[in-house]
Write an enzyme that holds these catalytic residues in place. Structure first.
Site, PDB file in Angstrom:
ATOM      1  N   ASP A   1      39.614  36.349  16.724  1.00  0.00           N
ATOM      2  CA  ASP A   1      38.561  36.277  15.731  1.00  0.00           C
ATOM      3  C   ASP A   1      39.138  35.531  14.526  1.00  0.00           C
ATOM      4  O   ASP A   1      40.356  35.408  14.387  1.00  0.00           O
ATOM      5  CB  ASP A   1      38.125  37.698  15.354  1.00  0.00           C
ATOM      6  CG  ASP A   1      37.110  37.718  14.225  1.00  0.00           C
ATOM      7  OD1 ASP A   1      36.150  36.928  14.284  1.00  0.00           O
ATOM      8  OD2 ASP A   1      37.295  38.510  13.291  1.00  0.00           O
TER       9      ASP A   1
ATOM     10  N   ASP B   1      37.730  35.330  10.566  1.00  0.00           N
ATOM     11  CA  ASP B   1      37.728  36.057   9.300  1.00  0.00           C
ATOM     12  C   ASP B   1      38.211  37.494   9.495  1.00  0.00           C
ATOM     13  O   ASP B   1      37.714  38.216  10.355  1.00  0.00           O
ATOM     14  CB  ASP B   1      36.326  36.072   8.692  1.00  0.00           C
ATOM     15  CG  ASP B   1      35.893  34.705   8.210  1.00  0.00           C
ATOM     16  OD1 ASP B   1      35.913  34.479   6.996  1.00  0.00           O
ATOM     17  OD2 ASP B   1      35.543  33.853   9.062  1.00  0.00           O
TER      18      ASP B   1
END
Length: 480
Positions: free
Chosen positions: A221, A223
């Protein structure tokens, strides 16, 4: 009358005194000297003299026998370094910025901020500590997981945790616990059992050790995992060296993110500008840079690195999208986004939340314009998850600072990426920070093993551990 002579006290600060990576309580006493024994690393070439290879620790490492595109393999002494060196040694080298990191690696495994803690397996393990010791819990869970892998439908773990998913690798939880316990002394506590984060760390450690030997694809992922929410991957990001080391270890690396910019690869480039600049600065060969991809919009856009200028370009949809994804009709996608937007607005109005609406080709979301709390966004996301009906798959998730409804989800993105790169679920590991019921990483649990991290510092710690295990596996293969 006797008067006590005044004693001189050392200055105190509210922040405390940091020693060996931990924040110690302020004290008037002189800090106790602690000596830590570690294995002596072997001698090797200095990182300064090799401009086209991944920056190595200052102690150096021998070159790989497999060629320039393979990682340097550490000696047995280097492989067996202790926790202190793993926690406190940087591998980024001088090619990257020297700005100090915001948190020492040793503090990473302490709870930092408020992690949303929702996981049925870990919750069950916490409850077991009411009647079991820590090691007894790990021993039983390890045995039950092995049984569940053999017969998922009729296993004891299925009866105890009905919604339990799939384990794609064995997990040596007892070994992971002992490793963690030697450092954090969980078993020597008298009254306080392990908390959620500590159990999550133990599961992560066991997963790292299980995946290292067969890993062919690792996805991240963006952020909250690779960099702070709303930030970008700058040149001083510690993960740059780790990603390059993984790629040189013949591991495919991909960022799977909700961010989507159709037809605008330059906007994706801005989010990883530091990494791409490192590709150019190190003059990485195409066989290495070809191992990096970005999956954008959950599952809607795939980008790769151009071999000549190390910039990003879109992979044609026909080369990677599954037949199911190619069958989605634009009319159904528009209807999904229209309905999602209406429900987002209704939820914001119901909870008295002022928001801005953001509408994209494959996503719609709200961003609060006033301070709010996590539970408000959580309620909106879960409402849409349970009430929105559409003809195409979607993901409604709480991003921590916003709520979005995206076309597709990361499970579909990983499924397509795995088919494109020709890898199988036991060979894949996804790293993310949103594995709660309202998170957009949780869907990946159905297709591969996962690491649940709380922040980029934790990501860096576990990837350093993974790289250490990858090097070690060349000397001693993982045995189930």
């Amino acid at each position: 009358m006797l008067l006590r002579a005044p004693t001189q006290r050392s200055p105190r600060t509210d922040a405390g005194v940091q020693k060996h990576g931990f924040v110690a309580a302020p004290s008037s006493r002189a800090p106790r000297q602690v000596r830590v024994a570690i294995a002596t690393p072997s001698a090797g070439p200095s990182a300064k003299s090799v401009s086209t290879q991944t920056p190595a620790p200052s102690n150096g490492a021998p070159a790989s026998p497999n060629g320039a595109s393979s990682p340097a393999i550490g000696s047995v002494a280097e492989v067996n370094i202790g926790y202190w060196e793993l926690l406190n040694t940087s591998e980024s080298g001088e090619v990257f910025s020297q700005r100090a990191r915001s948190a020492s690696d040793a503090a990473v495994l302490r709870r930092k901020g408020h992690l949303k803690e929702q996981d049925r397996l870990i919750d069950f393990m916490r409850r077991m500590h009411e009647t079991h010791t820590c090691e007894e819990v790990m021993l039983k869970m390890e045995r039950w997981i092995a049984e569940h892998r053999q017969d998922p439908k009729r296993s004891r773990l299925r009866r105890l945790i009905p919604n339990i998913g799939t384990f794609f690798t064995p997990l040596k939880l007892v070994e992971a616990f002992r490793e963690y316990d030697a450092f954090f002394a969980l078993s020597r506590r008298k009254y306080i059992p392990p908390n959620f984060a500590e159990l999550r760390h133990i599961v992560n450690i066991s997963q790292v050790h299980a995946s290292a030997d067969t890993l062919k694809l690792i996805t991240f992922d963006a952020d909250g995992t690779l960099y702070a929410d709303g930030a970008h991957m700058e040149q001083d990001n510690q993960m740059i060296a780790h990603i390059i080391n993984l790629m040189r270890s013949n591991v495919q690396v991909a960022i799977v993110t909700a961010a989507g910019y159709p037809g605008e690869p330059d906007k994706f480039e801005k989010r990883v500008m530091g990494l791409l600049e490192a590709f150019r600065k190190l003059k990485l060969p195409p066989e290495v840079t070809s191992r990096f991809h970005i999956m954008g919009g959950e599952c809607n856009y795939l980008l790769r690195v151009r071999p000549d200028d190390k910039r990003l370009e879109f992979v044609p949809d026909g080369d990677w999208k599954t037949p199911t994804m190619q069958s989605w009709r634009e009319e159904d996608i528009t209807n999904l986004l229209d309905e999602g937007e209406a429900m987002l607005q209704e939820g914001a109005k119901r909870l008295n939340l002022a928001v801005n609406i953001i509408r994209k080709n494959r996503a719609v979301g709200i961003v609060p314009t006033q301070p709010t709390i996590y539970e408000v966004l959580e309620d909106i996301a879960l409402t849409i998850q349970t009430q929105l009906v559409a003809k195409v798959p979607f993901c409604a998730f709480n991003g921590g600072n916003d709520v979005f409804v995206d076309v597709g989800n990361k499970l579909l993105g990983l499924e397509a990426l795995m088919k494109y790169l020709q890898v199988t679920p036991p060979e894949v590991l996804h790293v993310g920070d949103r594995f709660t019921d309202s998170g957009n990483d949780v869907a990946t649990r159905d297709i591969c093993s996962v690491l649940w991290v709380a922040n980029p510092e934790e990501t860096g710690f576990f990837i350093k551990m993974l790289l250490k295990d990858i090097r070690k596996s060349r000397w001693q293969p993982y045995i189930e």
